[in-house]
Scaffold this motif. Structure first.
Motif, PDB file in Angstrom:
ATOM      1  N   LYS A  88       0.843  -1.150  -0.030  1.00 15.39           N
ATOM      2  CA  LYS A  88      -0.072   0.091   0.145  1.00 15.39           C
ATOM      3  C   LYS A  88       0.889   1.283  -0.120  1.00 15.39           C
ATOM      4  O   LYS A  88       0.513   2.115  -0.923  1.00 15.39           O
ATOM      5  CB  LYS A  88      -0.895   0.033   1.133  1.00 15.39           C
ATOM      6  N   GLU A  89       1.856   1.360   0.773  1.00 17.92           N
ATOM      7  CA  GLU A  89       2.679   2.548   0.921  1.00 17.92           C
ATOM      8  C   GLU A  89       3.571   2.756  -0.433  1.00 17.92           C
ATOM      9  O   GLU A  89       3.712   3.947  -0.881  1.00 17.92           O
ATOM     10  CB  GLU A  89       3.880   2.150   1.854  1.00 17.92           C
ATOM     11  N   TYR A  90       3.576   1.803  -1.328  1.00 18.65           N
ATOM     12  CA  TYR A  90       4.324   2.046  -2.963  1.00 18.65           C
ATOM     13  C   TYR A  90       3.196   2.049  -3.500  1.00 18.65           C
ATOM     14  O   TYR A  90       3.387   1.956  -4.955  1.00 18.65           O
ATOM     15  CB  TYR A  90       5.378   0.757  -2.854  1.00 18.65           C
ATOM     16  N   ASP A  91       1.845   2.362  -3.232  1.00 15.58           N
ATOM     17  CA  ASP A  91       0.625   2.043  -4.149  1.00 15.58           C
ATOM     18  C   ASP A  91       0.612   0.847  -5.172  1.00 15.58           C
ATOM     19  O   ASP A  91       0.580   1.101  -6.204  1.00 15.58           O
ATOM     20  CB  ASP A  91       0.781   3.598  -5.130  1.00 15.58           C
ATOM     21  N   ALA A  92       1.312  -0.220  -4.696  1.00 17.50           N
ATOM     22  CA  ALA A  92       1.365  -1.518  -5.489  1.00 17.50           C
ATOM     23  C   ALA A  92       0.132  -2.403  -5.129  1.00 17.50           C
ATOM     24  O   ALA A  92      -0.039  -3.268  -5.754  1.00 17.50           O
ATOM     25  CB  ALA A  92       2.656  -2.107  -5.398  1.00 17.50           C
ATOM     26  N   PHE A  93      -0.477  -2.039  -4.160  1.00 18.82           N
ATOM     27  CA  PHE A  93      -1.506  -3.094  -3.478  1.00 18.82           C
ATOM     28  C   PHE A  93      -2.609  -3.416  -4.239  1.00 18.82           C
ATOM     29  O   PHE A  93      -2.992  -4.592  -4.723  1.00 18.82           O
ATOM     30  CB  PHE A  93      -1.992  -2.619  -2.124  1.00 18.82           C
ATOM     31  N   GLU A  94      -3.306  -2.561  -4.960  1.00 23.20           N
ATOM     32  CA  GLU A  94      -4.495  -2.424  -6.014  1.00 23.20           C
ATOM     33  C   GLU A  94      -3.960  -3.231  -7.094  1.00 23.20           C
ATOM     34  O   GLU A  94      -4.991  -3.915  -7.819  1.00 23.20           O
ATOM     35  CB  GLU A  94      -5.148  -1.021  -6.253  1.00 23.20           C
ATOM     36  N   ASP A  95      -2.873  -3.237  -7.571  1.00 20.66           N
ATOM     37  CA  ASP A  95      -2.245  -3.977  -8.865  1.00 20.66           C
ATOM     38  C   ASP A  95      -2.069  -5.140  -8.705  1.00 20.66           C
ATOM     39  O   ASP A  95      -1.449  -6.036  -9.604  1.00 20.66           O
ATOM     40  CB  ASP A  95      -1.408  -3.050  -9.549  1.00 20.66           C
TER      41      ASP A  95
END
Length: 140
Positions: A88-95
């Motif tokens: 989530k911190e790296y904005d990678a969770f949704e993908d």
């Protein structure tokens, strides 16, 4: 597969198979890594004893579609949420499709799903079931 002008060739599904924490039993991780490779996925294996932040960094740097965490140590309620947090911190969770394999007690599964785990596969799961889940649910 031929590519027409103006279109991009679809890349293989990229998977990181990760061993988090002090869990030193990696046979299942090797089995799933080989099954994914044989299914045409690109597979990166983290090696043993990785911290959650190391797994997150590898997932982001390698631009993976799937993170598969193999854990047998009993620390899943502590370590898996830290991986979710990092993604989530790296904005990678949704993908990123997040799957967990290993011995996860039934009482702990709902909490992991609430944290963001997409699927949990226990001992005895057919390889084809896991492969089909990834193909049908990859988030790209």
């Amino acid at each position: 597969m031929s590519v027409e002008a103006g279109t991009e060739q679809e890349r293989n599904i990229r998977c990181l198979i990760a061993k988090v924490g002090l869990d030193g039993h990696d046979r299942g991780a090797h089995v799933i890594a080989r099954a994914f490779r044989d299914a045409g996925f690109e597979v990166i294996y983290s090696g043993l004893h990785k911290a959650p932040d190391e797994i997150v960094n590898a997932a982001v740097q390698e631009d993976v579609d799937v993170v598969g965490i193999s854990i047998l140590s009993g620390a899943h309620n502590t370590l898996v949420p830290k991986v979710v947090e990092g993604l989530k911190e790296y904005d990678a969770f949704e993908d990123t499709l997040l799957i967990v394999g290993g011995i996860i007690p039934d009482d702990d599964r709902e909490k992991l799903y609430e944290e963001g785990v997409d699927a949990i596969f226990g001992p005895g799961t057919e390889m084809e079931e896991t492969i089909q889940f990834v193909r049908q649910n990859v988030k790209r």
